[in-house]
Design a protein around this motif. Structure first.
Motif, mmCIF file in Angstrom:
data_model
loop_
_atom_site.group_PDB
_atom_site.id
_atom_site.type_symbol
_atom_site.label_atom_id
_atom_site.label_comp_id
_atom_site.label_asym_id
_atom_site.label_seq_id
_atom_site.Cartn_x
_atom_site.Cartn_y
_atom_site.Cartn_z
ATOM 1 N N ARG A 297 0.831 -1.208 0.000
ATOM 2 C CA ARG A 297 0.000 0.000 0.000
ATOM 3 C C ARG A 297 0.866 1.259 0.000
ATOM 4 O O ARG A 297 0.610 2.214 -0.755
ATOM 5 C CB ARG A 297 -0.926 0.008 1.215
ATOM 6 N N VAL A 298 1.907 1.270 0.839
ATOM 7 C CA VAL A 298 2.791 2.435 0.874
ATOM 8 C C VAL A 298 3.566 2.556 -0.438
ATOM 9 O O VAL A 298 3.758 3.659 -0.963
ATOM 10 C CB VAL A 298 3.750 2.349 2.084
ATOM 11 N N ASN A 299 3.996 1.412 -0.986
ATOM 12 C CA ASN A 299 4.681 1.437 -2.278
ATOM 13 C C ASN A 299 3.787 2.025 -3.376
ATOM 14 O O ASN A 299 4.272 2.701 -4.288
ATOM 15 C CB ASN A 299 5.127 0.032 -2.678
ATOM 16 N N LYS A 300 2.491 1.759 -3.281
ATOM 17 C CA LYS A 300 1.557 2.309 -4.274
ATOM 18 C C LYS A 300 1.457 3.821 -4.135
ATOM 19 O O LYS A 300 1.409 4.547 -5.137
ATOM 20 C CB LYS A 300 0.176 1.671 -4.092
ATOM 21 N N PHE A 301 1.437 4.335 -2.891
ATOM 22 C CA PHE A 301 1.436 5.784 -2.681
ATOM 23 C C PHE A 301 2.661 6.410 -3.351
ATOM 24 O O PHE A 301 2.566 7.448 -4.028
ATOM 25 C CB PHE A 301 1.473 6.127 -1.190
ATOM 26 N N ILE A 302 3.812 5.766 -3.144
ATOM 27 C CA ILE A 302 5.065 6.293 -3.688
ATOM 28 C C ILE A 302 5.059 6.203 -5.214
ATOM 29 O O ILE A 302 5.532 7.121 -5.904
ATOM 30 C CB ILE A 302 6.268 5.543 -3.084
ATOM 31 N N ALA A 303 4.509 5.118 -5.745
ATOM 32 C CA ALA A 303 4.432 4.954 -7.206
ATOM 33 C C ALA A 303 3.579 6.056 -7.831
ATOM 34 O O ALA A 303 3.917 6.597 -8.895
ATOM 35 C CB ALA A 303 3.859 3.579 -7.546
ATOM 36 N N LEU A 304 2.465 6.400 -7.187
ATOM 37 C CA LEU A 304 1.614 7.478 -7.697
ATOM 38 C C LEU A 304 2.364 8.814 -7.688
ATOM 39 O O LEU A 304 2.147 9.664 -8.556
ATOM 40 C CB LEU A 304 0.347 7.593 -6.836
ATOM 41 N N TYR A 305 3.253 8.961 -6.707
ATOM 42 C CA TYR A 305 4.042 10.196 -6.587
ATOM 43 C C TYR A 305 5.145 10.274 -7.636
ATOM 44 O O TYR A 305 5.409 11.337 -8.197
ATOM 45 C CB TYR A 305 4.643 10.271 -5.181
ATOM 46 N N LYS A 306 5.787 9.149 -7.947
ATOM 47 C CA LYS A 306 6.987 9.196 -8.803
ATOM 48 C C LYS A 306 6.729 8.887 -10.275
ATOM 49 O O LYS A 306 7.624 9.037 -11.106
ATOM 50 C CB LYS A 306 8.051 8.240 -8.261
ATOM 51 N N THR A 307 5.515 8.451 -10.623
ATOM 52 C CA THR A 307 5.212 8.083 -12.006
ATOM 53 C C THR A 307 4.704 9.289 -12.786
ATOM 54 O O THR A 307 3.670 9.876 -12.437
ATOM 55 C CB THR A 307 4.144 6.968 -12.043
ATOM 56 N N PRO A 308 5.403 9.698 -13.854
ATOM 57 C CA PRO A 308 5.009 10.901 -14.607
ATOM 58 C C PRO A 308 3.583 10.879 -15.140
ATOM 59 O O PRO A 308 2.942 11.923 -15.248
ATOM 60 C CB PRO A 308 6.031 10.938 -15.751
ATOM 61 N N SER A 309 3.069 9.704 -15.488
ATOM 62 C CA SER A 309 1.712 9.630 -16.043
ATOM 63 C C SER A 309 0.631 9.685 -14.971
ATOM 64 O O SER A 309 -0.562 9.757 -15.274
ATOM 65 C CB SER A 309 1.553 8.338 -16.851
ATOM 66 N N SER A 310 1.032 9.651 -13.708
ATOM 67 C CA SER A 310 0.064 9.662 -12.610
ATOM 68 C C SER A 310 -0.472 11.077 -12.382
ATOM 69 O O SER A 310 0.285 12.050 -12.458
ATOM 70 C CB SER A 310 0.728 9.162 -11.320
ATOM 71 N N ASP A 312 -1.084 12.240 -9.675
ATOM 72 C CA ASP A 312 -0.484 12.687 -8.415
ATOM 73 C C ASP A 312 1.035 12.865 -8.528
ATOM 74 O O ASP A 312 1.725 12.995 -7.507
ATOM 75 C CB ASP A 312 -0.784 11.656 -7.303
ATOM 76 N N TYR A 313 1.532 12.867 -9.751
ATOM 77 C CA TYR A 313 2.987 12.945 -9.967
ATOM 78 C C TYR A 313 3.582 14.187 -9.311
ATOM 79 O O TYR A 313 3.098 15.301 -9.467
ATOM 80 C CB TYR A 313 3.278 12.957 -11.467
ATOM 81 N N VAL A 445 -14.986 15.841 5.115
ATOM 82 C CA VAL A 445 -14.343 14.688 5.755
ATOM 83 C C VAL A 445 -14.342 13.503 4.800
ATOM 84 O O VAL A 445 -13.324 12.829 4.621
ATOM 85 C CB VAL A 445 -15.062 14.315 7.070
ATOM 86 N N ARG A 446 -15.498 13.241 4.200
ATOM 87 C CA ARG A 446 -15.620 12.125 3.263
ATOM 88 C C ARG A 446 -14.629 12.260 2.109
ATOM 89 O O ARG A 446 -13.892 11.325 1.792
ATOM 90 C CB ARG A 446 -17.049 12.075 2.725
ATOM 91 N N ASP A 447 -14.585 13.426 1.480
ATOM 92 C CA ASP A 447 -13.708 13.620 0.327
ATOM 93 C C ASP A 447 -12.237 13.540 0.720
ATOM 94 O O ASP A 447 -11.406 13.024 -0.036
ATOM 95 C CB ASP A 447 -13.995 14.970 -0.342
ATOM 96 N N TYR A 448 -11.914 14.043 1.919
ATOM 97 C CA TYR A 448 -10.520 13.988 2.373
ATOM 98 C C TYR A 448 -10.083 12.545 2.592
ATOM 99 O O TYR A 448 -9.025 12.127 2.123
ATOM 100 C CB TYR A 448 -10.352 14.796 3.662
ATOM 101 N N LEU A 449 -10.897 11.758 3.292
ATOM 102 C CA LEU A 449 -10.541 10.376 3.585
ATOM 103 C C LEU A 449 -10.430 9.542 2.313
ATOM 104 O O LEU A 449 -9.588 8.655 2.217
ATOM 105 C CB LEU A 449 -11.570 9.757 4.538
ATOM 106 N N ILE A 450 -11.252 9.857 1.339
ATOM 107 C CA ILE A 450 -11.167 9.125 0.063
ATOM 108 C C ILE A 450 -9.887 9.499 -0.688
ATOM 109 O O ILE A 450 -9.183 8.636 -1.215
ATOM 110 C CB ILE A 450 -12.417 9.428 -0.799
ATOM 111 N N LYS A 451 -9.549 10.784 -0.708
ATOM 112 C CA LYS A 451 -8.377 11.215 -1.467
ATOM 113 C C LYS A 451 -7.073 10.734 -0.847
ATOM 114 O O LYS A 451 -6.099 10.443 -1.545
ATOM 115 C CB LYS A 451 -8.348 12.739 -1.607
ATOM 116 N N VAL A 452 -7.022 10.616 0.483
ATOM 117 C CA VAL A 452 -5.786 10.134 1.132
ATOM 118 C C VAL A 452 -5.761 8.603 1.219
ATOM 119 O O VAL A 452 -4.894 8.031 1.870
ATOM 120 C CB VAL A 452 -5.569 10.783 2.519
ATOM 121 N N LYS A 453 -6.751 7.943 0.588
ATOM 122 C CA LYS A 453 -6.798 6.477 0.436
ATOM 123 C C LYS A 453 -7.131 5.730 1.727
ATOM 124 O O LYS A 453 -6.848 4.541 1.845
ATOM 125 C CB LYS A 453 -5.460 5.943 -0.104
ATOM 126 N N VAL A 454 -7.788 6.423 2.672
ATOM 127 C CA VAL A 454 -8.277 5.721 3.859
ATOM 128 C C VAL A 454 -9.596 5.034 3.535
ATOM 129 O O VAL A 454 -9.870 3.922 3.943
ATOM 130 C CB VAL A 454 -8.462 6.712 5.041
#
Length: 456
Positions: A297-310, A312-313, A445-454
């Motif tokens: 799960r944490v690796n996926k967060f990092i992948a979304l951060y480092k992948t140019p096509s994401s 969330d890049y 609250v709902r939108d925040y929790l969804i966006k941070v993947k909780v």
């Protein structure tokens, strides 16, 4: 119409979850009229569900669902669940309550001269339970209102099984499983029963006597057959329910040695061994499977951060919020009709029993290493320099678990509206709607929790 209140309640329940597509009062009234008309003319078909395979880790899970949330079938399916919940006063399993009790009984059990621990589960449980069988054997004699009885019977015979995915699956399967639970407790009452609990389809049994593995299997198989495969119900659709003996775990005081023996339940790992004085000891931890799941799960967060096509890049602030949410406990209030329901989520909540063992020899070493270093290891393994926030407090699982670190989204005791608004704006969540009106606290609250993947 006798079922009108149940139909109205079912529609409100569905609309509360369908927050992205709000309905006007006129639309809701039209839906209600359509359902009532279809029910009165019996122009609906519960067997018209669709099928899907979902990936769950390394497994594929088959589910059934109705394509349209507001279809007559889906709304009446929710009505069936309401009738069953009310009639049987179903109490659904509570994971944290179960694990808290289990930890206490485990600690007491190892002080005894003889003990036996058995962990077992049912294979593909929901999809194996015959709905007509449960109806005829356990349900029909308890429902007194004819209109409710006919609706539940129609549903059970049309759907055939307590399919995963349908909102009725846990109700139908709980009704028969509780009969299994009661029979098991009665059978082992005279054989040293210390503790028994079932969480959906996962069961654990603690005895203060030594009982051989074959005897255990014979007893629980007998209870299974009496409950799910009664010969007196030969004319009904049979349950396909059986145990998944590939996951069966058996541990006896006679088998404990200096080499640790592991037993797992609900993501926790219990490692039992004998010390130098031949005294049984226990260490508690998180199973390797769950540790790997959280790393992914944490690796996926990092992948979304480092992948140019994401999308969330390179968004370091969003990554920071996701890591912070992951290593914390989230508390918020959800509306259920006119009631407020307190909800708690997150890793810290899931493994709260370890909080009291962190600085003791009772914590399993690999779990301790995981809690202290997993987050930084994920960045290192991904070749990403550790961001500045990891050097500050609040981003470490070990320390957060010790301090029960919580993000409280309740405006009277946690984030107030102004603070929540600032939180949302920092990761690109709009605080006004399409008409420029202020969005409510619960919506943010709902939108925040969804966006941070909780999740919400």
């Amino acid at each position: 119409m006798e079922l009108k209140k149940d139909i109205e309640r079912a529609i409100r329940h569905i609309t509360a979850k369908d927050y992205k597509n709000p309905k006007t009062e006129t639309e809701l009234q039209t839906i209600l009229n359509d359902v009532i008309n279809s029910f009165e003319t019996q122009s609906f078909d519960f067997s018209s569900y669709s099928s899907m395979l979902l990936n769950q880790g390394e497994k594929l899970r088959s589910i059934k669902y109705y394509d349209n949330l507001y279809s007559v079938e889906n709304i009446l399916c929710q009505c069936v669940k309401q009738v069953l919940d009310r009639t049987f006063n179903i109490k659904y399993p509570n994971r944290n309550k179960t694990t808290k009790s289990l930890f206490s009984y485990m600690a007491a059990m190892i002080q005894m001269s003889h003990f036996t621990v058995v962990k077992f589960d049912f294979k593909d449980y929901y999809n194996s339970v015959s709905a007509p069988y449960v109806f005829e054997k356990y349900i029909k004699m308890h429902i007194t209102r004819r209109v409710e009885l006919d609706l539940v019977k129609n549903f059970c015979y049309a759907t055939k099984y307590a399919h995963a995915g349908l909102c009725t699956s846990n109700a139908i399967s709980e009704i028969i499983a509780q009969t299994f639970d009661n029979a098991l407790k009665e059978k082992f009452a005279s054989r040293g029963l210390l503790f028994y609990e079932r969480y959906i389809d996962d069961c654990i049994l603690l005895l203060n006597e030594h009982i051989e593995i074959d005897d255990i299997k014979d007893i629980i198989n007998g209870i299974l057959n009496d409950t799910f495969h009664s010969k007196t119900e030969a004319d009904l659709n049979k349950c396909k329910t059986k145990f998944n003996f590939k996951k069966f775990q058996y541990l006896s005081s006679k088998s404990i040695s200096v080499t640790p023996t592991q037993l797992d339940y609900l993501g926790y790992e219990f490692s039992l061994f004998c010390d130098a004085r031949n005294k049984v000891r226990i260490q508690y931890g998180i199973t390797e499977n769950k540790r790997n799941k959280y790393k992914k799960r944490v690796n996926k967060f990092i992948a979304l951060y480092k992948t140019p096509s994401s999308p969330d890049y390179n968004n370091l602030e969003l990554l920071r919020h996701r890591i912070k949410a992951f290593v914390s406990r989230e508390v918020y209030i959800s509306k259920h009709f006119k009631s407020n329901i307190w909800k708690v989520k997150g890793f810290i909540n899931n493994y709260g029993e370890l909080r009291y063992l962190l600085d003791t020899p009772l914590l399993e070493p690999q779990t301790k290493e995981f809690l202290k270093n997993m987050i930084t290891d994920c960045f290192d393994n991904n070749g990403i320099p550790q961001p500045y926030f990891l050097k500050t407090q609040g981003y470490n699982l070990f320390e957060n678990l010790k301090n029960n670190k919580s993000l409280i989204f309740v405006d009277t005791i946690g984030y107030d509206y102004k603070s929540l608004k600032k939180l949302c704006q920092s990761i690109g969540i709009s605080t006004v709607d399409a008409d420029g009106k202020r969005r409510g606290y619960g919506t943010l609250v709902r939108d925040y929790l969804i966006k941070v993947k909780v999740g919400y």
